[in-house]
Design a protein around this motif. Structure first.
Motif, PDB file in Angstrom:
ATOM      1  N   MET A  81       0.745  -1.035  -0.088  1.00 25.35           N
ATOM      2  CA  MET A  81       0.030  -0.090   0.074  1.00 25.35           C
ATOM      3  C   MET A  81       0.761   1.050   0.034  1.00 25.35           C
ATOM      4  O   MET A  81       1.950   1.499   0.526  1.00 25.35           O
ATOM      5  N   VAL A  82       0.499   2.258  -0.598  1.00 25.83           N
ATOM      6  CA  VAL A  82       1.093   3.648  -0.725  1.00 25.83           C
ATOM      7  C   VAL A  82       0.704   4.785  -0.637  1.00 25.83           C
ATOM      8  O   VAL A  82      -1.163   4.510  -1.545  1.00 25.83           O
ATOM      9  N   VAL A  83       0.063   5.340   0.420  1.00 26.82           N
ATOM     10  CA  VAL A  83      -0.693   5.349   1.257  1.00 26.82           C
ATOM     11  C   VAL A  83      -0.991   7.127   1.879  1.00 26.82           C
ATOM     12  O   VAL A  83       0.607   7.575   1.188  1.00 26.82           O
ATOM     13  N   PHE A  84      -1.692   8.246   1.409  1.00 30.58           N
ATOM     14  CA  PHE A  84      -1.510   9.256   1.077  1.00 30.58           C
ATOM     15  C   PHE A  84      -3.329  10.279   2.442  1.00 30.58           C
ATOM     16  O   PHE A  84      -3.745   9.361   2.153  1.00 30.58           O
ATOM     17  N   PHE A  85      -2.241  10.384   3.595  1.00 30.61           N
ATOM     18  CA  PHE A  85      -2.934  10.788   4.993  1.00 30.61           C
ATOM     19  C   PHE A  85      -3.905  12.579   4.062  1.00 30.61           C
ATOM     20  O   PHE A  85      -2.944  13.524   3.924  1.00 30.61           O
ATOM     21  N   VAL A  86      -4.863  12.278   4.514  1.00 31.95           N
ATOM     22  CA  VAL A  86      -6.043  14.143   4.129  1.00 31.95           C
ATOM     23  C   VAL A  86      -6.084  13.884   5.756  1.00 31.95           C
ATOM     24  O   VAL A  86      -6.735  13.358   6.971  1.00 31.95           O
ATOM     25  N   PRO A  87      -4.947  14.911   6.771  1.00 31.63           N
ATOM     26  CA  PRO A  87      -5.370  15.427   7.744  1.00 31.63           C
ATOM     27  C   PRO A  87      -6.485  16.213   8.085  1.00 31.63           C
ATOM     28  O   PRO A  87      -6.683  16.298   9.538  1.00 31.63           O
ATOM     29  N   LYS A  88      -7.804  17.168   7.263  1.00 32.64           N
ATOM     30  CA  LYS A  88      -8.586  17.907   7.854  1.00 32.64           C
ATOM     31  C   LYS A  88      -9.331  16.791   9.084  1.00 32.64           C
ATOM     32  O   LYS A  88      -9.982  15.805   8.193  1.00 32.64           O
ATOM     33  N   GLY A  89      -9.098  17.594   9.803  1.00 30.81           N
ATOM     34  CA  GLY A  89     -10.341  16.755  10.680  1.00 30.81           C
ATOM     35  C   GLY A  89      -9.523  15.440  11.701  1.00 30.81           C
ATOM     36  O   GLY A  89     -10.469  15.079  13.092  1.00 30.81           O
ATOM     37  N   VAL A  90      -8.216  15.285  11.998  1.00 32.51           N
ATOM     38  CA  VAL A  90      -8.031  14.174  12.647  1.00 32.51           C
ATOM     39  C   VAL A  90      -7.096  15.374  13.763  1.00 32.51           C
ATOM     40  O   VAL A  90      -5.845  15.896  12.587  1.00 32.51           O
ATOM     41  N   GLN A  91      -6.475  14.407  14.504  1.00 34.97           N
ATOM     42  CA  GLN A  91      -5.600  14.785  15.802  1.00 34.97           C
ATOM     43  C   GLN A  91      -4.087  15.147  15.129  1.00 34.97           C
ATOM     44  O   GLN A  91      -3.989  13.842  14.679  1.00 34.97           O
ATOM     45  N   PRO A  92      -3.092  16.057  15.321  1.00 33.05           N
ATOM     46  CA  PRO A  92      -1.929  16.122  14.165  1.00 33.05           C
ATOM     47  C   PRO A  92      -1.227  14.536  14.741  1.00 33.05           C
ATOM     48  O   PRO A  92      -0.445  13.467  14.527  1.00 33.05           O
TER      49      PRO A  92
ATOM     50  N   ARG B 141       2.367   3.508  12.194  1.00 27.58           N
ATOM     51  CA  ARG B 141       1.765   2.056  12.621  1.00 27.58           C
ATOM     52  C   ARG B 141       1.940   1.206  10.973  1.00 27.58           C
ATOM     53  O   ARG B 141       2.684   0.227  10.691  1.00 27.58           O
ATOM     54  N   MET B 142       1.233   2.642   9.627  1.00 28.60           N
ATOM     55  CA  MET B 142       1.295   1.571   9.195  1.00 28.60           C
ATOM     56  C   MET B 142       2.683   1.446   8.015  1.00 28.60           C
ATOM     57  O   MET B 142       2.927   0.538   7.604  1.00 28.60           O
ATOM     58  N   VAL B 143       3.795   2.213   8.352  1.00 26.44           N
ATOM     59  CA  VAL B 143       4.961   2.226   8.105  1.00 26.44           C
ATOM     60  C   VAL B 143       5.659   0.704   8.504  1.00 26.44           C
ATOM     61  O   VAL B 143       5.987  -0.239   7.633  1.00 26.44           O
ATOM     62  N   GLN B 144       5.508   0.715   9.593  1.00 26.16           N
ATOM     63  CA  GLN B 144       6.150  -0.960  10.274  1.00 26.16           C
ATOM     64  C   GLN B 144       5.228  -1.896   9.948  1.00 26.16           C
ATOM     65  O   GLN B 144       6.076  -2.796   9.877  1.00 26.16           O
ATOM     66  N   MET B 145       4.060  -1.922   9.632  1.00 26.99           N
ATOM     67  CA  MET B 145       3.021  -2.805   8.702  1.00 26.99           C
ATOM     68  C   MET B 145       3.188  -3.322   7.142  1.00 26.99           C
ATOM     69  O   MET B 145       2.601  -3.609   6.835  1.00 26.99           O
ATOM     70  N   GLY B 146       4.520  -2.112   7.169  1.00 29.23           N
ATOM     71  CA  GLY B 146       4.756  -2.354   5.138  1.00 29.23           C
ATOM     72  C   GLY B 146       4.043  -1.779   4.661  1.00 29.23           C
ATOM     73  O   GLY B 146       4.729  -1.592   3.215  1.00 29.23           O
ATOM     74  N   ALA B 147       3.835  -0.396   4.541  1.00 33.40           N
ATOM     75  CA  ALA B 147       3.077   0.433   4.146  1.00 33.40           C
ATOM     76  C   ALA B 147       3.748   1.515   3.611  1.00 33.40           C
ATOM     77  O   ALA B 147       4.651   2.026   4.474  1.00 33.40           O
ATOM     78  N   VAL B 148       4.073   2.125   2.378  1.00 34.49           N
ATOM     79  CA  VAL B 148       4.995   3.947   2.327  1.00 34.49           C
ATOM     80  C   VAL B 148       3.571   4.343   2.163  1.00 34.49           C
ATOM     81  O   VAL B 148       2.469   4.732   1.896  1.00 34.49           O
ATOM     82  N   ILE B 149       4.331   6.057   3.175  1.00 30.86           N
ATOM     83  CA  ILE B 149       3.328   6.861   3.116  1.00 30.86           C
ATOM     84  C   ILE B 149       4.380   8.219   2.669  1.00 30.86           C
ATOM     85  O   ILE B 149       5.413   8.451   2.650  1.00 30.86           O
ATOM     86  N   GLU B 150       3.251   8.167   1.410  1.00 29.11           N
ATOM     87  CA  GLU B 150       3.427   9.820   0.336  1.00 29.11           C
ATOM     88  C   GLU B 150       2.062  10.923   1.311  1.00 29.11           C
ATOM     89  O   GLU B 150       1.784  10.840   1.292  1.00 29.11           O
TER      90      GLU B 150
END
Length: 555
Positions: free
Chosen positions: A24-35, A44-53
């Motif tokens: 999985m290559v994931v983009f997080f939309v930050p609005k509405g979520v505490q930093p 957690r996602m990186v620890q479990m194999g995902a790539v964050i963009e």
């Protein structure tokens, strides 16, 4: 040719937590979520194999968001630069990229279950012309092959749709609160819908001011709290160290609790949280000990030490601090009954002892809300236009409260003078307020920054159970500082004070003052005149501290 049997749908895609997000290559939309929560999820996602963009690209396979509106808002700049403002073109482009846009609930549920759940029930529609834009895309749901599976999927689907709708309401409330917070309370006019300006008297404006300041208190603070085995032990240590007068250690555990209760996963190893704020080496060791053994030797030592236990017990009585608790222990007192015959106790301490069991009981949020309405109604009868807000853990959205903190002012800047004695009398006449602990008035004399204070006990209508209540009346010009201080929490207040000191100021509930130069490395005293800041947001902005809605201040 014999056809293969149609596979039954499943809600789980992978049974191994480690690496379950691989590919999985994931983009997080930050609005509405505490930093901080966003940071934890990414980790957690990186620890479990995902790539964050950090930006949308052709590599991205998944977008996670609170709802569809926040996705479209996040990509607004992207839309304008590439499609000249055409929202539909953005939608078609996202489809070409073959992105899956999912509710954050999918990630949270996957982490809770320890397995990667099916994405189908969490997919968000992005068609800007579709009125059901906030609902997960039902067209992607698998066709059930039997009645039982169909029933379970329908229940789960209904749950997700409701969750998405609730999340949308929360985001809208946050947006409205932020917009209104910027408007000064002292304004004497507002723009009508046709563009003309209407003059309003203070009584007409009062409900708008009260709602604008207090709207965020309707947003609940509901952390996952999946690690009570850790936080419950730390809470006991907070109380013990506080009673012993060790504020530094008490505060350390307090900060750690705030971090741990927000974690969206069950901690199974201290290494999972070693890089989180407020989790140092010793705290990490304590957490690992609790995970491994189910207990903490340090706490067991305290609980078997008679002196520590006695001083801690006495320190829970309202008005008895660490020094007094130690003196009472040295006198030979060992139980609360022993204290009833001690003539050295003040009247306030005796009342704290009398209602010891009452005030240890937490107050349900809905009862605090009802009592706030009573206080507002009585206040309006005594002084039309008065602003009365319940602060503390209630305003921060907590489910229960230890006491009731009320912050009061009047928008005209003068009518608050002399209000508190009349207000207290009226509340006593109705048996809402009972016994007094502290009652001081300074507004008419102008002493002590003109702040009037009442600490005492109140009762919920129809009951005799006592609750602690504090009433603080501030002049309008310093009300924002009182609201910040009495909303809290302690961690945030401390950070704001340190931020102020780094800029050469002293911050407290009565203002933001230029600090004089201290000698020998000591802190300087505060100046005489505070800066004039009208809203909480102005205080945050001046200090250069990121704005936090009240329900986001449980740091």
């Amino acid at each position: 040719m014999k056809m293969a049997a149609k596979a039954k749908p499943t809600t789980k895609e992978q049974s191994h937590p480690e690496g379950m997000f691989e590919g999985m290559v994931v983009f997080f939309v930050p609005k509405g979520v505490q930093p901080r929560r966003l940071q934890i999820w990414k980790q957690r996602m990186v620890q479990m194999g995902a790539v964050i963009e950090e930006r949308l690209s052709k590599r991205v396979t998944h977008v996670l968001a609170v709802d569809s509106h926040t996705v479209l808002q996040e990509f607004d700049t992207y839309r304008l630069s590439r499609f000249k403002g055409d929202l539909c073109m953005l939608y078609f482009d996202l489809c070409k990229l073959k992105l899956k846009v999912l509710l954050y609930q999918w990630l949270e549920d996957s982490l809770k279950s320890g397995e990667k759940l099916s994405e189908n029930l969490y997919v968000l529609k992005l068609d800007p012309q579709d009125e059901s834009i906030n609902e997960p895309d039902k067209s992607l749901d698998p066709e059930p092959t039997d009645a039982n599976v169909s029933s379970e999927l329908q229940k789960l689907n209904n749950k997700k749709i409701k969750s998405s709708s609730d999340d949308t309401k929360i985001v809208n409330l946050e947006t409205n609160e932020n917009r209104r917070e910027n408007a000064p309370l002292s304004s004497t006019s507002i723009a009508s819908t046709d563009g003309e300006v209407e003059n309003l008297n203070y009584a007409d404006r009062r409900p708008q001011h009260r709602d604008a300041e207090n709207e965020a208190s309707t947003l609940p603070y509901c952390p996952p709290d999946l690690n009570k085995n850790i936080t419950e032990i730390f809470k006991k240590l907070v109380n013990i160290y506080r009673a012993l007068g060790d504020d530094r250690r008490s505060f350390s555990y307090y900060k750690a609790i705030s971090v741990i209760e927000k974690l969206p996963f069950k901690v199974e190893s201290a290494d999972q949280i070693k890089n989180l704020p407020s989790i140092g080496k010793s705290m990490k060791d304590h957490i690992q000990e609790i995970i491994t053994t189910g207990k903490l030797l340090k706490l067991e030592h305290f609980e078997t030490d008679e002196k520590v236990q006695t001083i801690s017990l006495f320190g829970e009585v309202w008005g008895i601090g660490p020094a007094t608790a130690l003196k009472l222990y040295d006198k030979g007192h060992r139980t609360l009954d022993d204290l009833t015959n001690d003539d050295s106790l003040t009247n306030a301490q005796k009342l704290g002892l009398k209602y010891f069991d009452d005030i240890r009981q937490r107050i349900p949020r809905h009862e605090v809300q009802e009592m706030e309405h009573i206080l507002q109604k009585v206040g309006e009868d005594v002084l039309p236009g008065v602003i009365i807000i319940c602060g503390g853990s209630y305003r921060r959205g907590k489910a229960t409260c230890g006491d009731i903190d009320i912050i009061i002012t009047h928008p005209d800047g003068t009518s608050h003078k002399g209000f508190l004695p009349k207000y207290v009398k009226r509340l006593k006449d109705t048996n809402f307020l009972r016994e007094d602990l502290i009652f001081s008035t300074h507004s008419e004399e102008g002493t002590d920054s003109g702040v009037d204070t009442y600490f005492g006990f109140c009762t919920y209508p129809g009951r005799e159970l006592r609750h602690r209540i504090d009433l603080k009346v501030y002049p309008r010009e310093i009300y924002a500082f009182g609201l910040v201080a009495w909303t809290g929490n302690d961690v945030l207040n401390r950070r704001l004070r340190l931020q102020a000191e780094s800029k050469g100021f002293r911050l407290d509930d009565t203002g933001l003052f230029p600090a004089t130069q201290g000698s020998g490395g000591k802190r300087g005293t505060k100046g005489n005149a505070s800066l004039k800041l009208s809203t909480e947001k102005e205080v945050f902005d001046f200090l250069g501290f990121p704005w936090l809605e009240p329900h986001q201040r449980n740091l």
